[in-house]
Design an enzyme around this catalytic site. Structure first.
Site, PDB file in Angstrom:
ATOM      1  N   LYS A 182       0.742  -1.092   0.037  1.00 61.40           N
ATOM      2  CA  LYS A 182       0.033   0.093   0.033  1.00 61.40           C
ATOM      3  C   LYS A 182       1.001   1.356  -0.086  1.00 61.40           C
ATOM      4  O   LYS A 182       2.180   1.281   0.182  1.00 61.40           O
ATOM      5  CB  LYS A 182      -0.969   0.136   1.186  1.00 61.40           C
ATOM      6  CG  LYS A 182      -1.826  -1.114   1.358  1.00 61.40           C
ATOM      7  CD  LYS A 182      -2.679  -1.449   0.121  1.00 61.40           C
ATOM      8  CE  LYS A 182      -3.275  -2.928   0.030  1.00 61.40           C
ATOM      9  NZ  LYS A 182      -4.297  -3.558   0.888  1.00 61.40           N
TER      10      LYS A 182
HETATM   11  C1  LIG Z   1      -5.108  -4.612   1.108  1.00 60.06           C
HETATM   12  C2  LIG Z   1      -6.542  -4.426   1.290  1.00 60.06           C
HETATM   13  C3  LIG Z   1      -7.299  -4.923   2.302  1.00 60.06           C
HETATM   14  C4  LIG Z   1      -6.827  -5.625   3.489  1.00 60.06           C
HETATM   15  O1  LIG Z   1      -5.746  -5.046   4.049  1.00 60.06           O
HETATM   16  P1  LIG Z   1      -4.803  -6.006   4.958  1.00 60.06           P
HETATM   17  O2  LIG Z   1      -3.919  -4.915   5.678  1.00 60.06           O
HETATM   18  O3  LIG Z   1      -3.830  -6.764   3.964  1.00 60.06           O
HETATM   19  O4  LIG Z   1      -5.516  -6.632   5.604  1.00 60.06           O
HETATM   20  C5  LIG Z   1      -8.739  -4.520   2.426  1.00 60.06           C
HETATM   21  N1  LIG Z   1      -9.396  -3.907   1.294  1.00 60.06           N
HETATM   22  C6  LIG Z   1      -8.618  -3.704   0.123  1.00 60.06           C
HETATM   23  C7  LIG Z   1      -9.336  -3.009  -1.046  1.00 60.06           C
HETATM   24  C8  LIG Z   1      -7.273  -3.841  -0.027  1.00 60.06           C
HETATM   25  O5  LIG Z   1      -6.434  -3.420  -1.144  1.00 60.06           O
END
Ligand SMILES: *Cc1c(COP(=O)(O)O)cnc(C)c1O
Length: 393
Positions: free
Chosen positions: A189
């Protein structure tokens, strides 16, 4: 074309940026008295809340935990329905299932892959409690349209902003636009804490509920108010251990300071891609809405017509084989076996999502990518689509 262009070090579709100041911030906490439940957690929460212009921020150990906390806060329970977009990471729907609810899938706008407000109304039933909007790729959903649907039908509006930290809608930051907003700090992210997440809200009761939920459901003020003995505490609603550590939060605070610069770089990279694809009829970048300041967690193109998923498969294989690690975000959630078997969903539910799923490809985008990296991806993608379309013809 030439096999000589295979990269020595593969280009991922996304990656973290860690500098000496990040490492120093983490090290300071590791040498302190508090590894968890200490001052760095509260500091990160307060910095993050002001960054996204929200009253409260609750830090947790993943984006998935953040979404689960949000579902708990609004009281999703067995029999409730929550409307989610067909195309997202599975956690967007899984969080509804954790609470015993039923995710109901809305189709997406094929030009943006954002939830289509025009498709939502027909899905609303007396059991509907909320909408989870996903800011796909880092572009905010149309929150004015979603808010008026939610107001009319008395639904909660939740944002899955795991892609959109640093983005804004009509100048208002993601994190301040809905009743609750969930973020992820997974390394792929736009900023990271290793694993981690955050929920923002302006509602003090939601904030309080989520603080309990992330700590087993333990009632925080029980000791002062009700107990005569020091060791006693009370659990009134079951919770989880969704706590995040202090050294992760120190990394978060350090990363947050650099986020705006990284988002600028992501936008430059996106512009460089988009301008070079303008002439190419086989490659269509996703549309950017006039209301949005896009954060470009992902840079996604649509390849070919959608009638021939072979094009995307060929291009994917070819780019992977030369070290350009493109990806596909995402298979419509309801097509996963679990969702078909548990809820009886089938292919055909969301036609736009299914058709666009046959076309999409996520190209590398991350702040430390150079212009030469971008041009290399463009050149190879143009060559791969030209070859794939001549095979198809
Ligand atoms: C990455 C992501 C999640 C989950 O996040 P984590 O930190 O990996 O649990 C949920 N929704 C979207 C759209 C994502 O890209």
């Amino acid at each position: 074309m030439n096999e000589g262009s295979r990269r020595a070090k593969p280009l991922p579709y996304g990656r973290q940026t860690i500098a000496a100041d990040d490492i120093a911030a983490v090290t300071r906490v590791l040498q302190s008295d508090w590894l968890t439940c200490g001052p760095s957690v509260a500091e990160f929460e307060s910095n993050f809340a002001s960054f996204v212009d929200s009253k409260h921020a609750v830090a947790v150990n993943s984006g998935t935990a953040a979404l689960h906390c949000a579902m708990h806060a609004i009281g999703i329970t067995a029999g409730d329905e929550v409307i989610v977009p067909a195309i997202s990471f599975a956690a967007t729907a899984n969080c509804v299932v954790y609470q015993g609810g039923r995710p109901v899938f809305s189709d997406v706008d094929p030009r943006t892959l954002l939830i289509d407000p025009a498709d939502i109304e027909r899905l609303i039933t007396p059991k509907t409690r909320a909408i989870i909007a996903v800011d796909y790729a880092g572009q905010p959903c149309d929150y004015d349209a979603l808010r008026s649907i939610c107001d009319e039908h008395r639904l909660w509006l939740v944002a899955d902003a795991c892609h959109s930290v640093g983005a804004s809608y009509h100048g208002r930051p993601c994190g301040s636009l809905t009743d609750l907003t969930a973020f992820s700090f997974h390394p792929v992210k736009s900023m990271t804490t290793g694993e981690g997440g955050m929920v923002t809200t302006d509602n003090p009761e939601f904030s309080q509920k989520m603080r309990q939920f992330r700590n087993h459901g333990i009632v925080q003020d029980f000791r002062q108010r009700e107990s005569v003995v020091q060791w006693e505490y009370d659990i009134r609603e079951i919770g989880f251990n969704y706590r995040i550590s202090d050294f992760q939060c120190a990394l978060g605070t350090s990363q947050l300071q650099k986020l705006p610069g990284w988002i600028d770089r992501r936008r430059q990279i996106a512009e460089r891609y988009t301008s070079q694809f303008a002439e190419c009829r086989h490659i269509q970048p996703l549309a950017v809405q006039s209301y949005s300041e896009h954060a470009y967690h992902l840079y996604v193109v649509r390849l070919g017509s959608g009638q021939s998923p072979a094009m995307r498969a060929n291009v994917f294989q070819r780019l992977r084989s030369i070290g350009i690690n493109v990806n596909v975000h995402y298979r419509p959630i309801y097509l996963h076996s679990f969702y078909r078997e548990r809820f009886g969903y089938n292919a055909g539910l969301c036609p736009n999502a299914e058709s666009v799923y046959g076309q999409i490809l996520s190209l590398p985008v991350f702040p430390s990518m150079t212009d030469a990296d971008v041009d290399f991806v463009v050149e190879e993608l143009l060559a791969a689509t030209a070859t794939a379309s001549s095979i198809a013809a």
